[in-house]
Write a protein that holds these residues in place. Structure first.
Motif, PDB file in Angstrom:
ATOM      1  N   LEU A  33       6.189   5.478  -3.751  1.00 42.81           N
ATOM      2  CA  LEU A  33       5.823   5.023  -4.598  1.00 42.81           C
ATOM      3  C   LEU A  33       5.503   3.424  -3.547  1.00 42.81           C
ATOM      4  N   THR A  34       7.315   3.661  -3.517  1.00 42.98           N
ATOM      5  CA  THR A  34       7.532   1.995  -2.478  1.00 42.98           C
ATOM      6  C   THR A  34       6.292   1.864  -1.107  1.00 42.98           C
ATOM      7  N   ASP A  35       6.063   3.056  -0.453  1.00 45.69           N
ATOM      8  CA  ASP A  35       5.139   3.453   0.818  1.00 45.69           C
ATOM      9  C   ASP A  35       3.830   2.636  -0.158  1.00 45.69           C
ATOM     10  N   TRP A  36       4.092   3.162  -0.803  1.00 47.45           N
ATOM     11  CA  TRP A  36       2.465   2.785  -1.482  1.00 47.45           C
ATOM     12  C   TRP A  36       2.594   1.380  -1.860  1.00 47.45           C
ATOM     13  N   LEU A  37       3.424   0.864  -1.700  1.00 47.16           N
ATOM     14  CA  LEU A  37       3.713  -0.835  -2.688  1.00 47.16           C
ATOM     15  C   LEU A  37       3.400  -1.523  -1.149  1.00 47.16           C
ATOM     16  N   GLU A  38       3.932  -1.107  -0.069  1.00 48.14           N
ATOM     17  CA  GLU A  38       3.962  -1.470   1.004  1.00 48.14           C
ATOM     18  C   GLU A  38       2.615  -1.717   1.667  1.00 48.14           C
ATOM     19  N   ALA A  39       1.432  -0.558   1.174  1.00 46.78           N
ATOM     20  CA  ALA A  39       0.096  -0.637   2.771  1.00 46.78           C
ATOM     21  C   ALA A  39      -0.358  -0.922   1.973  1.00 46.78           C
ATOM     22  N   ARG A  40      -0.295  -1.989   0.456  1.00 48.60           N
ATOM     23  CA  ARG A  40      -1.207  -2.598  -0.330  1.00 48.60           C
ATOM     24  C   ARG A  40      -0.310  -4.189   0.121  1.00 48.60           C
TER      25      ARG A  40
END
Length: 192
Positions: A33-40
């Motif tokens: 989820l943290t990676d998903w946020l960073e990707a955005r």
């Protein structure tokens, strides 16, 4: 009350909605989820994501507990209290009350230690009274409906009897098209 989470304040409405959907689905880890946020393009800490996941898990647990309690109350109150529009409203109100109560308990003590048996008993009594009122209301509505149908049938029968008596007094054999149209207007209010 504490500060709002950066997740709630920084994410766009679309990303926040998608983030919450991903949380509810439970398929991604906190790191994912943290990676998903960073990707955005968001710089949200892993701990903030973890807190959001924990809040979501607590909310889901409260909802499950609320549903279980509501289903138990519905079984206690019986089918009559859950039928019809008032019954559905009663179930939704009780679910909301139980959920709010559980939220307050969670906020106050965390582990449910603040759950007072007197509060639960009062909630049950209040819901039982609501169910009783809903049953009385349903019974009244049914009686009014039956009475209205009975009166309409009596009026129609009386109108037909009057029309038949008038036709017989006038010496009519059967019903003419004009007489049938007059009966329709008089009994049904139809102009054909």
């Amino acid at each position: 009350m504490g500060r709002k989470s950066r997740i709630d304040t920084e994410l766009s409405p679309e990303d926040l909605s998608e983030f919450r959907r991903l949380l509810v689905a439970g398929r991604l880890t906190i790191d994912e989820l943290t990676d998903w946020l960073e990707a955005r393009g968001y710089e949200i800490s892993r701990s903030a994501v973890g807190r959001a996941a924990k809040r979501q898990a607590l909310m889901a647990a409260r909802l499950r507990e609320s549903r279980a309690i509501t289903e138990g109350l519905v079984q206690e109150l019986g089918d009559a209290a859950t039928q019809g529009q008032q019954g559905r409203l009663l179930v939704e109100v009780s679910r909301s009350l139980v959920f709010d109560f559980l939220t307050q308990v969670q906020d106050a003590g965390g582990d449910g230690a603040a759950l007072d048996p007197k509060d639960v008993m009062m909630l049950g009594k209040g819901l039982a009274e609501l169910a009783k009122a809903a049953r009385l209301d349903q019974d009244f509505e049914e009686k009014v409906e039956v009475r209205a149908r009975t009166l309409a049938a009596e009026m129609a029968a009386k109108a037909i009897d009057n029309a038949a008596a008038e036709a017989q007094a006038a010496g009519e054999q059967g019903l003419s098209a004009d007489r049938l149209a007059a009966l329709r207007r008089g009994i049904l209010g139809v102009s054909r």
